[in-house]
Write a protein that holds these residues in place. Structure first.
Motif, PDB file in Angstrom:
ATOM      1  N   ASN A 512     -20.966  68.411  45.159  1.00  0.00           N
ATOM      2  CA  ASN A 512     -20.281  68.139  46.427  1.00  0.00           C
ATOM      3  C   ASN A 512     -19.371  69.281  46.906  1.00  0.00           C
ATOM      4  O   ASN A 512     -18.175  69.090  47.137  1.00  0.00           O
ATOM      5  CB  ASN A 512     -19.475  66.838  46.323  1.00  0.00           C
ATOM      6  N   PRO A 553     -14.505  66.434  49.995  1.00  0.00           N
ATOM      7  CA  PRO A 553     -13.468  66.204  48.973  1.00  0.00           C
ATOM      8  C   PRO A 553     -12.105  66.764  49.379  1.00  0.00           C
ATOM      9  O   PRO A 553     -12.000  67.912  49.824  1.00  0.00           O
ATOM     10  CB  PRO A 553     -14.024  66.916  47.745  1.00  0.00           C
ATOM     11  N   GLU A 563     -15.994  69.250  44.873  1.00  0.00           N
ATOM     12  CA  GLU A 563     -15.323  68.062  44.343  1.00  0.00           C
ATOM     13  C   GLU A 563     -14.980  68.209  42.869  1.00  0.00           C
ATOM     14  O   GLU A 563     -13.980  67.668  42.395  1.00  0.00           O
ATOM     15  CB  GLU A 563     -16.196  66.824  44.560  1.00  0.00           C
TER      16      GLU A 563
END
Length: 709
Positions: A512, A553, A563
């Motif tokens: 992510n 994030p 993330e």
């Protein structure tokens, strides 16, 4: 009262006339001619046409290739000139595969190996082959009265100029008491240089033209001066008359031809293997000659004047089409330098990034990474063409993606995904290359969707949709299948098994990344719009990913790089390389995934803590684009013009990085993209010239630019 109204009308009319007056493009371009007054290995100058480029030293030819090898090398490269060393061990890309665990299954990637030996040799071979060729070196051989050859110190009173408006290099120098004047042009359709020389040295037989043919290296950089390995290749004169000759160069299974024609009479002689010398007639002090490189034994019949006209007319057409910017009247001391960088970047990207394939990062001048294109950099090389109203130059390279599609499908299928996964480091045919970083990169994947949408915005026809729908849809298919659905979170995840655009995170840990998440959302949304335009139903798999992507994030009110990197702004290692989190809004438009106040705090954090000395040339345009979209014009200029080594623009306009990468075209292309955004803005932008301060220090006149997303 009548006089008052007449005065007001006259004043308003004058202001309108000044504002609407067209830019004097010739004046703007020619005030940024490049001047060279000494032997300077970082001031090499080039001519070219987008698919071929030829670089010269201060003599107007490639007289001192060894001396310039550690500067901006004296290259001659084309998009067709490739070679492979014999694969006597039958190495295959499959031997380089390394499995990485991701969500409970093993995914194979083409990696680099240090051991065992067979795997190392295989990964080295596929990285090195095929490689782009340095096609040949054409220089003067100048002889003193005592018949000794010249050295760099013998070249005196240098006055050399590159005029971007005509594509002409004029070179003047004095050697052994005699003047030499040289004009150098490149044909704009064929891979031909044309040269005119005037000097009494021709009459005395002390000026000759040398052709040397190097052998390619297996090194990261090939400066075109490997005169060893003479037994590994062959070159011979296959035709010769008093005013023309053809040399055939054979390297293993590859071959090409060098066609030379000249005025008056003369003779091309082989001095030693791969070393030829042209001796012109000494009856006159004038000489014109042409040199054409070609993959076939076919030469174009062009005179010096025809090639000169080809260059002049083409460049005038180029400069009078598309966009133009004029900063005349600005009081900010950086304005003239930025205008210089713009003009020379337009010239350099046109001669090296406007061919039928993605260019290498150092173009057709400087052979790095074995001459291979890097697809994540294609954005930085090419997006500006569309924003500067020259979308046809972007389109020239997009057909390559269809040629590369079979390989991209194989990569996706091998890894258990659908659609097409575009490699990072590739070759002229779209082949895959082993890499410890590139094979795990993700952000090159949506680029072709961006390119296709940019074309559609300027050519909104069904023909455009039909032309690019295959690559758009298969790209989106991979993107949707690559996103992993986490049942517990109820969200799609990117990774693990990836390296983000900021190449500081291990693939086995990374998931992510903020920029890539937003790019996935934006590109898949564009792909769905393409289906709608074509009257097709939305793709359900794409829509599931769009609707359920992991949120960007955040920690402590700012976006993280990825993330998994909760210490994104604490770990010194994570404060180097590209601050790619800024791409989330800059390269990309504002999406529903993004919170603008959070992005502004992120920008301020990055600006404060980043190690700007450890960056790359395109990072500064990236900063400028983000600042522009955040309505921070002062920061846009400060970021674009930051005084950092990797943001240096040499006398010849090239973006200098370090001793390894003395030129870097993503910086030039990125600068043009950023400036277009700073002037023309983006969709729903309410401000004029949103990237420039409004304190009166910048006088910004522009025309022909296009808004970005």
């Amino acid at each position: 009262m009548i006089k008052y109204y007449i005065f007001i009308f006259t004043l308003l009319f004058y202001q309108f006339s000044v504002f609407s007056q067209k830019i004097d493009r010739k004046t703007v371009v020619e005030r940024h001619q490049v001047n060279v007054t000494k032997i300077d290995t970082l001031s090499s100058l080039s001519v070219g046409n987008g698919h071929f480029a030829f670089t010269v030293d201060a003599t107007g030819l490639q007289t001192f290739p060894d001396f310039y090898a550690n500067g901006v090398p004296l290259g001659a490269q084309s998009e067709w000139g490739w070679h492979s060393f014999p694969n006597i061990e039958n190495y295959k890309i499959e031997e380089t595969l390394k499995e990485l665990n991701s969500h409970g299954r093993k995914v194979p990637y083409a990696a680099q190996w240090n051991e065992p030996k067979r795997k190392k040799d295989a990964s080295d071979f596929v990285r090195q082959n095929p490689h782009r060729l340095q096609l040949g070196n054409i220089g003067f051989e100048l002889f003193k009265k005592d018949q000794s050859k010249t050295q760099t110190t013998d070249i005196q009173d240098i006055k050399q100029t590159l005029n971007p408006y005509t594509g002409e290099i004029k070179s003047h120098f004095v050697f052994d008491g005699e003047t030499v004047d040289v004009q150098t042009f490149c044909h704009q359709q064929h891979d031909i240089i044309a040269v005119k020389v005037q000097s009494n040295l021709i009459k005395s037989g002390r000026l000759k033209i040398r052709l040397r043919l190097p052998y390619p290296t297996d090194k990261f950089i090939d400066a075109g001066n490997n005169w060893s390995k003479i037994e590994r290749h062959s070159s011979k004169i296959i035709t010769s008359t008093s005013n023309q000759a053809t040399v055939k160069h054979t390297l293993d299974q590859d071959q090409y031809f060098i066609h030379l024609t000249w005025s008056n009479n003369g003779k091309l002689k082989e001095i030693e293997p791969h070393y030829f010398l042209f001796e012109p007639s000494n009856s006159t002090g004038n000489l014109t000659f042409n040199c054409q490189f070609s993959p076939q034994n076919i030469s174009s019949k062009n005179t010096f004047v025809a090639i000169q006209n080809s260059s002049i007319l083409h460049w005038q057409k180029f400069w009078h089409s598309g966009g133009a910017i004029d900063f005349a009247g600005s009081t900010d001391p950086r304005a003239n330098e930025l205008e210089r960088q713009i003009i020379l970047s337009e010239y350099l990207t046109k001669i090296q990034c406007a061919g039928s394939a993605p260019p290498q990062e150092t173009g057709l001048i400087y052979n790095s990474w074995f001459g291979k294109p890097h697809l994540e950099m294609h954005w930085w090389h090419a997006v500006h063409f569309a924003l500067w109203g020259r979308v046809e130059l972007l389109e020239k390279s997009l057909g390559w993606y269809k040629k590369a599609l079979p390989t991209a499908r194989i990569i996706a299928q091998r890894q258990g995904f659908t659609g097409a996964r575009w490699p990072k480091m590739t070759d002229n045919e779209g082949g895959e290359t082993s890499s410890s970083v590139g094979s795990y990169l993700l952000w090159q994947q949506p680029h072709i969707i961006t390119f296709s949408e940019l074309v559609y915005r300027q050519k909104p026809t069904k023909q455009t949709l039909e032309k690019y729908k295959e690559v758009v849809f298969e790209t989106a298919d991979f993107m949707a299948s690559f996103a992993y659905f986490d049942q517990q979170k109820g969200k799609y995840i990117l990774g693990k098994g990836i390296i983000s655009a900021q190449e500081r995170f291990k693939p086995e840990d990374t998931f992510n990344p903020t920029y890539e998440l937003n790019y996935w959302y934006q590109a898949l949304t564009i792909a769905q719009n393409w289906r709608k335009r074509l009257g097709l139903k939305p793709n359900e798999n794409w829509q599931k990913v769009i609707d359920n992507l992991s949120p960007l994030p955040i920690k402590d009110g700012v976006y993280l790089a990825t993330e998994n990197a909760q210490d994104s702004y604490l770990n010194p290692v994570y404060l180097t390389d590209h601050p790619a989190v800024l791409c989330t809004l800059g390269m990309l438009p504002e999406t529903s995934m993004l919170d603008k106040p959070t992005m502004k705090r992120t920008f301020e954090k990055v600006w404060e803590v980043w190690d700007w000395q450890d960056t790359w040339g395109w990072d500064f345009p990236m900063v400028a684009m983000t600042a522009t979209r955040l309505d921070l014009p002062e920061k846009a200029i400060d970021g674009l013009m930051m005084k950092i080594r990797t943001n240096t623009y040499l006398n010849n306009g090239h973006n200098y990085q370090d001793a390894r990468l003395r030129i870097y075209l993503p910086g030039n292309g990125g600068l043009l993209t950023a400036v277009a955004l700073m002037c023309a803005g983006y969709d729903d932008c309410k401000n004029s010239n949103p990237g420039f301060p409004k304190d009166g220090s910048w006088k910004v006149k522009w025309e022909g630019l296009e808004k970005f997303f």
